[in-house]
Design an enzyme around this catalytic site. Structure first.
Site, short mmCIF file in Angstrom:
data_model
loop_
_atom_site.label_atom_id
_atom_site.label_comp_id
_atom_site.label_asym_id
_atom_site.label_seq_id
_atom_site.Cartn_x
_atom_site.Cartn_y
_atom_site.Cartn_z
N ASP A 79 -1.38 10.49 -2.81
CA ASP A 79 -1.59 9.16 -2.23
C ASP A 79 -1.89 9.20 -0.73
O ASP A 79 -1.96 8.17 -0.08
CB ASP A 79 -0.33 8.29 -2.44
CG ASP A 79 -0.36 7.54 -3.77
OD1 ASP A 79 -1.46 7.31 -4.31
OD2 ASP A 79 0.73 7.18 -4.27
N HIS A 179 2.01 -4.67 -1.34
CA HIS A 179 1.93 -4.46 0.11
C HIS A 179 1.25 -5.69 0.70
O HIS A 179 0.35 -6.25 0.06
CB HIS A 179 1.02 -3.26 0.44
CG HIS A 179 1.68 -1.92 0.48
ND1 HIS A 179 1.02 -0.77 0.08
CD2 HIS A 179 2.91 -1.52 0.90
CE1 HIS A 179 1.82 0.28 0.24
NE2 HIS A 179 2.97 -0.15 0.73
N CYS A 273 -6.50 0.04 2.60
CA CYS A 273 -5.48 1.08 2.41
C CYS A 273 -5.94 2.44 2.92
O CYS A 273 -5.13 3.29 3.27
CB CYS A 273 -5.14 1.24 0.93
SG CYS A 273 -4.52 -0.22 0.13
N1 ARG Z 1 -0.31 4.52 -4.71
C1 ARG Z 1 -0.07 4.05 -3.40
C2 ARG Z 1 1.33 3.45 -3.33
O1 ARG Z 1 1.72 2.80 -4.27
C3 ARG Z 1 -1.10 3.05 -2.96
C4 ARG Z 1 -0.95 2.61 -1.54
C5 ARG Z 1 -1.98 1.61 -1.14
N2 ARG Z 1 -1.95 1.35 0.24
C6 ARG Z 1 -1.93 0.16 0.81
N3 ARG Z 1 -2.06 0.09 2.11
N4 ARG Z 1 -1.73 -0.93 0.14
O2 ARG Z 1 2.04 3.62 -2.40
#
Ligand code: ARG
Length: 280
Positions: A79, A179, A273
């Site tokens: 990630d 988020h 992201c």
């Molecule tokens: N798989 C990652 C998580 O769940 C995705 C993060 C996405 N990033 C963001 N800024 N929304 O943490």
């Protein structure tokens, strides 16, 4: 719209400001665990496709004249491509993330090292769970702070003290939008777009009062991560599938630029992201 905002919205008047971003090439991208509603490790992913789609966004930002820096990806941290989560950087100060899930915790030391090597004077790791620009968005004056799924309320106080900027706390309630940057984007100083359904009734009230002219997104655009967008004050890079919100942005004088990050969406991330803004 207020007078200044409608003036700014006159086509061609929107001004881009050149930004500096930190990105991470998705060399080790994969979905091997599930920490949000989008991630299904049983569904096949392609690192190659992820890399090619990520490069599309990287090239777009470079072509727009932005200064894009890179952090070295670390094997075993699939990630890490989501650099927005690595820190919050405002006024030349970097507060490095403390991740909620053990699967991402080792990313913090990579970011700490990067900021120290790059000689940022004020750098430390957050004490409380804080997922960087995933949950903290700077409007040019204050910091909008998300909680409900990842960053904890105490982290909002820590951010207020660290940066000496006002912080507005917002509670997320829909697990698809875990988020803040999956449900809200800053378009220009003091101008935002968001999907109201992602927020608690109380937070919706706060947003409506503070940002009466905000661009409101429909669920269909939010569901394809249309709010996970990156604006330089004029150009707004966002998922190509978010056609409704792109039209609204055009009406307001912004220049939407569609990107295809379908592969990275399998991990629950898109354009915003993948970028961390570095503000001197
Ligand atoms: N798989 C990652 C998580 O769940 C995705 C993060 C996405 N990033 C963001 N800024 N929304 O943490």
């Amino acid at each position: 719209m207020t007078d200044t905002q409608s003036e700014r919205a006159v086509h061609g008047q929107r001004k881009k400001s050149t930004r500096r971003y930190l990105m991470c090439r998705p060399m080790y991208f994969d979905v091997t665990y599930s920490i949000n509603a989008w991630m299904n490790p049983d569904r096949p992913t392609s690192t190659q496709t992820g890399l090619a789609q990520w490069k599309g966004v990287f090239d777009t930002l470079v072509d727009l004249g932005h200064d894009v820096r890179l952090i070295e990806p670390v094997p075993g941290l699939p990630d890490m491509v989501f650099s927005a989560n690595g820190a919050l950087v405002v006024d030349g100060k970097a507060l490095v993330a403390r991740f909620r899930h053990p699967q991402r915790r080792d990313e913090s030391s990579a970011y700490l090292d990067w900021f120290r090597l790059d000689k940022w004077s004020t750098v430390r790791q957050a004490e409380y769970i804080n997922e960087g620009e995933g949950d903290f968005l700077f409007t040019g004056a204050e910091i909008l702070a998300g909680t409900g799924f990842r960053s904890e309320p105490r982290a909002h106080d820590e951010v207020r003290e660290f940066f000496g900027r006002p912080v507005i706390s917002l509670t997320l309630v829909d697990p698809r939008f875990y988020h803040l940057d999956t449900a809200l984007a800053v378009l220009d100083d003091g101008e935002i777009m968001y999907y109201p359904g992602a927020f608690s009734p109380q937070s919706r009230g706060v947003l409506a009062e503070r940002f009466p002219d905000a661009v409101l997104a429909e669920e269909a655009d939010a569901a394809v991560f249309g709010l996970n967008a990156l604006s330089d004050g004029r150009n707004v890079v966002l998922p190509r599938a978010a056609t409704g919100i792109a039209a609204r942005l055009r009406e307001r004088g912004y220049q939407p630029i569609g990107a295809d990050l379908a592969e990275l969406l399998k991990a629950g991330g898109s354009v915003k992201c993948c970028t961390l803004e570095l503000r001197e």
